[in-house]
Design a protein around this motif. Sequence first.
Motif, mmCIF file in Angstrom:
data_model
loop_
_atom_site.group_PDB
_atom_site.id
_atom_site.type_symbol
_atom_site.label_atom_id
_atom_site.label_comp_id
_atom_site.label_asym_id
_atom_site.label_seq_id
_atom_site.Cartn_x
_atom_site.Cartn_y
_atom_site.Cartn_z
ATOM 1 N N MET A 162 27.134 68.930 -27.273
ATOM 2 C CA MET A 162 26.235 70.158 -26.285
ATOM 3 C C MET A 162 27.248 71.111 -26.084
ATOM 4 N N PHE A 163 27.973 70.654 -25.471
ATOM 5 C CA PHE A 163 29.151 71.004 -24.967
ATOM 6 C C PHE A 163 30.451 72.218 -26.430
ATOM 7 N N ARG A 164 30.107 71.202 -27.364
ATOM 8 C CA ARG A 164 30.981 71.744 -28.497
ATOM 9 C C ARG A 164 30.413 72.633 -28.868
ATOM 10 N N ILE A 165 28.796 73.206 -29.537
ATOM 11 C CA ILE A 165 27.827 73.942 -29.960
ATOM 12 C C ILE A 165 27.886 75.057 -28.539
ATOM 13 N N THR A 166 27.726 74.661 -27.153
ATOM 14 C CA THR A 166 28.195 75.949 -26.149
ATOM 15 C C THR A 166 29.603 76.096 -26.691
ATOM 16 N N LEU A 167 30.686 76.276 -26.323
ATOM 17 C CA LEU A 167 31.827 76.838 -27.150
ATOM 18 C C LEU A 167 32.027 78.049 -28.417
ATOM 19 N N SER A 168 31.161 76.878 -29.591
ATOM 20 C CA SER A 168 31.250 78.173 -30.649
ATOM 21 C C SER A 168 30.506 79.082 -30.120
ATOM 22 N N THR A 169 29.400 79.046 -29.807
ATOM 23 C CA THR A 169 28.626 80.204 -29.333
ATOM 24 C C THR A 169 28.941 81.164 -28.938
ATOM 25 N N TYR A 170 30.370 80.515 -27.978
ATOM 26 C CA TYR A 170 30.309 81.831 -26.948
ATOM 27 C C TYR A 170 31.145 82.265 -27.783
ATOM 28 N N VAL A 171 32.506 81.627 -28.529
ATOM 29 C CA VAL A 171 33.428 82.324 -29.357
ATOM 30 C C VAL A 171 32.510 83.330 -30.800
ATOM 31 N N LEU A 172 31.776 82.729 -31.377
ATOM 32 C CA LEU A 172 30.732 83.819 -31.886
ATOM 33 C C LEU A 172 30.433 84.954 -31.516
ATOM 34 N N MET A 173 29.648 84.917 -30.076
ATOM 35 C CA MET A 173 29.703 86.120 -29.348
ATOM 36 C C MET A 173 30.300 86.899 -29.239
ATOM 37 N N GLN A 174 31.945 86.682 -29.252
ATOM 38 C CA GLN A 174 33.333 87.015 -28.641
ATOM 39 C C GLN A 174 33.137 87.930 -30.167
ATOM 40 N N GLN A 175 32.633 88.831 -30.782
ATOM 41 C CA GLN A 175 32.477 89.254 -31.823
ATOM 42 C C GLN A 175 32.473 90.684 -31.861
ATOM 43 N N GLU A 176 31.043 90.767 -30.325
ATOM 44 C CA GLU A 176 29.829 91.753 -30.599
ATOM 45 C C GLU A 176 30.991 91.964 -28.653
ATOM 46 N N TYR A 177 30.865 91.425 -28.040
ATOM 47 C CA TYR A 177 30.483 91.171 -26.954
ATOM 48 C C TYR A 177 32.147 90.718 -25.924
ATOM 49 N N SER A 178 32.536 91.633 -24.942
ATOM 50 C CA SER A 178 33.505 91.148 -24.213
ATOM 51 C C SER A 178 33.236 90.150 -23.599
ATOM 52 N N ALA A 179 34.394 89.135 -22.642
ATOM 53 C CA ALA A 179 33.748 87.627 -21.855
ATOM 54 C C ALA A 179 32.702 88.551 -20.498
ATOM 55 N N SER A 180 33.489 89.380 -19.744
ATOM 56 C CA SER A 180 32.037 89.705 -19.044
ATOM 57 C C SER A 180 31.357 90.267 -19.090
ATOM 58 N N GLU A 181 30.913 90.423 -20.500
ATOM 59 C CA GLU A 181 29.085 90.817 -20.993
ATOM 60 C C GLU A 181 28.793 90.403 -21.696
ATOM 61 N N TYR A 182 29.899 88.736 -21.947
ATOM 62 C CA TYR A 182 29.179 87.289 -22.424
ATOM 63 C C TYR A 182 29.406 86.601 -21.646
ATOM 64 N N SER A 183 28.583 85.497 -20.829
ATOM 65 C CA SER A 183 29.301 84.775 -20.633
ATOM 66 C C SER A 183 29.289 83.098 -21.132
ATOM 67 N N MET A 184 29.785 82.496 -20.435
ATOM 68 C CA MET A 184 29.627 80.789 -20.714
ATOM 69 C C MET A 184 28.331 80.559 -20.868
ATOM 70 N N SER A 185 27.731 80.617 -18.707
ATOM 71 C CA SER A 185 26.818 80.473 -18.902
ATOM 72 C C SER A 185 25.402 80.845 -20.494
ATOM 73 N N THR A 186 25.458 82.258 -20.456
ATOM 74 C CA THR A 186 24.369 82.681 -21.484
ATOM 75 C C THR A 186 24.083 82.087 -22.298
ATOM 76 N N ALA A 187 26.087 81.633 -23.642
ATOM 77 C CA ALA A 187 26.297 81.305 -24.193
ATOM 78 C C ALA A 187 25.573 79.803 -24.423
ATOM 79 N N LEU A 188 25.316 79.043 -23.468
ATOM 80 C CA LEU A 188 25.033 77.662 -22.851
ATOM 81 C C LEU A 188 23.325 78.062 -23.014
#
Length: 81
Positions: free
Chosen positions: A1-27
């Motif tokens: 589950m953690f790997r899926i969350t990290l992968s989603t976070y990395v993917l979404m960073q193409q569109e948003y900054s870390a302050s706009e899209y958090s790890m909790s949101t990725a989870l």
Amino acid sequence: MFRITLSTYVLMQQEYSASEYSMSTALEDALCELIIPDSIPQDLYDICSQLEELTVDEAESILEALQHQLRWGNAHRNVNQ
């Protein structure tokens, strides 16, 4: 589950900054489709909240380390015993 969350976070960073899209949101985004959100372990929420503002490079490094551990580390040995 953690790997899926990290992968989603990395993917979404193409569109948003870390302050706009958090790890909790990725989870929540990554796991909402896979399991009932109420059954996500509290430990995983706690880990993701500690990793807010994670950079893409840091997330990819963690993904690489997790993959290495699964392939060559103790987790691999325990599965094959």
